[in-house]
Design a protein around this motif. Structure first.
Motif, short mmCIF file in Angstrom:
data_model
loop_
_atom_site.label_atom_id
_atom_site.label_comp_id
_atom_site.label_asym_id
_atom_site.label_seq_id
_atom_site.Cartn_x
_atom_site.Cartn_y
_atom_site.Cartn_z
N VAL A 140 0.78 -1.26 0.20
CA VAL A 140 0.03 0.06 -0.07
C VAL A 140 0.75 1.30 0.11
O VAL A 140 0.42 2.09 -0.71
CB VAL A 140 -0.90 -0.13 1.22
CG1 VAL A 140 -1.53 1.24 1.44
CG2 VAL A 140 -1.99 -0.96 1.09
N LEU A 141 1.94 1.37 0.74
CA LEU A 141 2.84 2.60 0.80
C LEU A 141 3.49 2.70 -0.39
O LEU A 141 3.62 3.60 -0.98
CB LEU A 141 3.78 2.25 1.97
CG LEU A 141 3.24 2.38 3.49
CD1 LEU A 141 4.27 2.04 4.57
CD2 LEU A 141 2.48 3.66 3.54
N ALA A 142 3.99 1.44 -0.87
CA ALA A 142 4.39 1.70 -2.56
C ALA A 142 3.62 2.21 -3.53
O ALA A 142 4.10 2.84 -4.43
CB ALA A 142 5.08 0.26 -2.75
N MET A 143 2.56 1.65 -3.62
CA MET A 143 1.58 2.17 -4.50
C MET A 143 1.19 3.53 -4.16
O MET A 143 0.92 4.39 -5.22
CB MET A 143 0.21 1.06 -4.44
CG MET A 143 0.48 -0.09 -5.01
SD MET A 143 1.01 -0.18 -6.74
CE MET A 143 -0.49 0.42 -7.48
N ALA A 144 0.97 4.09 -3.28
CA ALA A 144 0.86 5.31 -2.53
C ALA A 144 1.96 6.20 -3.13
O ALA A 144 1.61 7.38 -3.74
CB ALA A 144 0.56 5.57 -1.23
N GLY A 145 3.25 5.81 -2.92
CA GLY A 145 4.33 6.72 -3.42
C GLY A 145 4.37 6.66 -4.84
O GLY A 145 4.69 7.62 -5.52
N MET A 146 4.08 5.49 -5.65
CA MET A 146 4.03 5.60 -7.03
C MET A 146 2.99 6.60 -7.80
O MET A 146 3.45 7.49 -8.48
CB MET A 146 4.22 4.34 -7.57
CG MET A 146 5.24 3.37 -7.46
SD MET A 146 5.24 1.82 -8.12
CE MET A 146 3.97 0.90 -7.63
N ALA A 147 1.84 6.33 -7.04
CA ALA A 147 0.82 7.53 -7.44
C ALA A 147 1.13 8.78 -7.35
O ALA A 147 0.93 9.61 -8.06
CB ALA A 147 -0.68 7.12 -6.77
N SER A 148 1.76 9.15 -5.96
CA SER A 148 2.11 10.53 -5.75
C SER A 148 3.25 11.10 -6.83
O SER A 148 3.13 12.19 -7.46
CB SER A 148 2.54 10.87 -4.44
OG SER A 148 4.03 10.11 -4.33
N VAL A 149 4.07 10.18 -7.13
CA VAL A 149 5.17 10.50 -8.16
C VAL A 149 4.38 10.73 -9.47
O VAL A 149 4.76 11.65 -10.28
CB VAL A 149 6.25 9.52 -8.19
CG1 VAL A 149 7.26 10.03 -9.47
CG2 VAL A 149 7.15 9.59 -6.97
N PHE A 150 3.64 9.93 -10.00
CA PHE A 150 2.88 10.05 -11.36
C PHE A 150 2.22 11.42 -11.29
O PHE A 150 2.32 11.97 -12.20
CB PHE A 150 1.93 8.76 -11.58
CG PHE A 150 1.07 8.78 -12.57
CD1 PHE A 150 1.56 8.60 -13.84
CD2 PHE A 150 -0.28 9.20 -12.39
CE1 PHE A 150 0.81 8.78 -14.99
CE2 PHE A 150 -0.92 9.53 -13.30
CZ PHE A 150 -0.58 9.07 -14.82
#
Length: 64
Positions: A34-44
């Protein structure tokens, strides 16, 4: 229909014992995902926002 608080609490306890709780490892893996996906979404969304901003500045001749 009336249910006593004692019966309610016994029913809640019985139901909680039937729940299959995740292991510590599964919880940590899920949390990491979940943290990794949230990080990737924020960068995107940051990159998309920057590109849209660049396009608007170019279109309207704003900024330096």
């Amino acid at each position: 229909m009336s249910v006593s608080p004692g019966k309610f609490l016994r029913d809640v306890r019985a139901e909680a014992e039937r729940v299959t709780w995740p292991t510590r490892r599964a919880t940590l893996i899920t949390t990491g995902a979940v943290l990794a996906m949230a990080g990737m979404a924020s960068v995107f969304f940051f990159v998309v926002d920057q590109l849209i901003g660049l396009g608007v500045r170019q279109l309207f001749g704003l900024g330096g």
